[in-house]
Design a protein around this motif. Structure first.
Motif, mmCIF file in Angstrom:
data_model
loop_
_atom_site.group_PDB
_atom_site.id
_atom_site.type_symbol
_atom_site.label_atom_id
_atom_site.label_comp_id
_atom_site.label_asym_id
_atom_site.label_seq_id
_atom_site.Cartn_x
_atom_site.Cartn_y
_atom_site.Cartn_z
ATOM 1 N N ALA A 1 12.649 66.691 -41.362
ATOM 2 C CA ALA A 1 12.805 65.454 -40.604
ATOM 3 C C ALA A 1 14.264 64.988 -40.578
ATOM 4 C CB ALA A 1 11.904 64.375 -41.186
ATOM 5 N N ASP A 2 15.193 65.929 -40.485
ATOM 6 C CA ASP A 2 16.609 65.578 -40.417
ATOM 7 C C ASP A 2 16.903 64.836 -39.123
ATOM 8 O OD1 ASP A 2 17.536 66.410 -42.856
ATOM 9 O OD2 ASP A 2 18.276 68.353 -42.159
ATOM 10 N N GLY A 3 17.806 63.882 -39.206
ATOM 11 C CA GLY A 3 18.199 63.125 -38.027
ATOM 12 C C GLY A 3 17.208 62.071 -37.606
ATOM 13 N N THR A 4 16.125 61.912 -38.340
ATOM 14 C CA THR A 4 15.122 60.899 -38.005
ATOM 15 C C THR A 4 15.466 59.585 -38.696
ATOM 16 O OG1 THR A 4 13.316 62.430 -37.556
ATOM 17 C CG2 THR A 4 12.705 60.242 -38.348
ATOM 18 N N ASP A 5 15.411 58.507 -37.931
ATOM 19 C CA ASP A 5 15.689 57.172 -38.468
ATOM 20 C C ASP A 5 14.408 56.344 -38.444
ATOM 21 O OD1 ASP A 5 18.479 57.611 -38.834
ATOM 22 O OD2 ASP A 5 18.777 57.318 -36.682
ATOM 23 N N VAL A 6 14.072 55.793 -39.600
ATOM 24 C CA VAL A 6 12.916 54.906 -39.723
ATOM 25 C C VAL A 6 13.446 53.521 -40.096
ATOM 26 C CG1 VAL A 6 10.773 54.429 -40.960
ATOM 27 C CG2 VAL A 6 11.405 56.794 -40.441
ATOM 28 N N ILE A 7 13.083 52.516 -39.318
ATOM 29 C CA ILE A 7 13.540 51.149 -39.563
ATOM 30 C C ILE A 7 12.317 50.268 -39.767
ATOM 31 C CG2 ILE A 7 14.804 49.174 -38.625
ATOM 32 C CD1 ILE A 7 16.409 51.219 -36.959
#
Length: 200
Positions: free
Chosen positions: A135-141
């Motif tokens: 899950a590289d490059g994935t942003d969870v906010i």
């Protein structure tokens, strides 16, 4: 319309398959109850370049917890996921394998249900198998709501697990966190796979 759907199988209560590349799916005002002693997934979104919107959805508030309340597998690369005003309970509430995704959650409760001593889960997990699914490059906010992670003894467990090199999980100050947030500090290669070890 606030209906309750009861799933009695052991696979996926709702499945959006990889063949639906680019699909735009909204699940709204729904209560999903899982009734089997074992269920793999509540909602499985396996769509490259897709959009998933979850609004006012409860996954297993009552009944059995899924292994993953929401699962975003490797084929969900480059997808956008929006979660609002929901309740998600699973061994892992939000499980992410897809790369370069954007996941934004507001006023949502993520609950890790860990009742087995041999397992160590997290409420929110960015994963890597060290090979093809990372899950590289994935942003969870996460904005507002709660993240709750307790083990089988009722003690605080991992709230967030990030096993990637470039993925991020950002939690706002308005989010209540009951659990431990840890960061990986070493990678050990074993049998061709990277195993991640973390320290609190």
């Amino acid at each position: 319309n606030g209906y309750t759907c009861t799933y009695t199988g052991s696979a996926r209560a709702i499945e959006i398959p990889k063949e639906a590349t680019g699909a735009n799916v909204t699940i709204k005002n729904l209560n999903i109850v899982l009734n089997e002693s074992y269920c793999e997934r509540g909602i499985n979104f396996n769509v490259t370049n897709g959009i998933l919107t979850i609004d006012n959805v409860k996954v297993s508030e009552t009944g059995t917890a899924a292994t993953y309340a929401i699962n975003l597998p490797g084929y969900s690369d480059n997808a956008k996921v929006v979660i609002n005003n929901s309740y998600l309970r699973g061994n892992i509430a939000l499980n992410v394998w897809g790369a370069n995704m954007n996941v934004a959650a507001t006023n949502t409760e993520f609950v890790s249900y860990d009742n087995v001593e041999a397992e160590n889960y997290a409420a929110i997990s960015l994963n890597s198998d060290g090979a093809t699914n990372i899950a590289d490059g994935t942003d969870v906010i996460i904005e507002g709501g709660k993240i709750i992670a307790l083990d089988e003894n009722g003690e605080e467990a991992d709230a967030i697990s990030n096993l990637t090199n470039t993925g991020t999980v950002t939690v706002s100050g308005s989010t209540e966190v009951i659990g431990i947030i840890s960061d990986p500090v070493a990678i050990v290669t074993y049998a061709g796979y990277d195993q991640f070890y973390s320290c609190t």
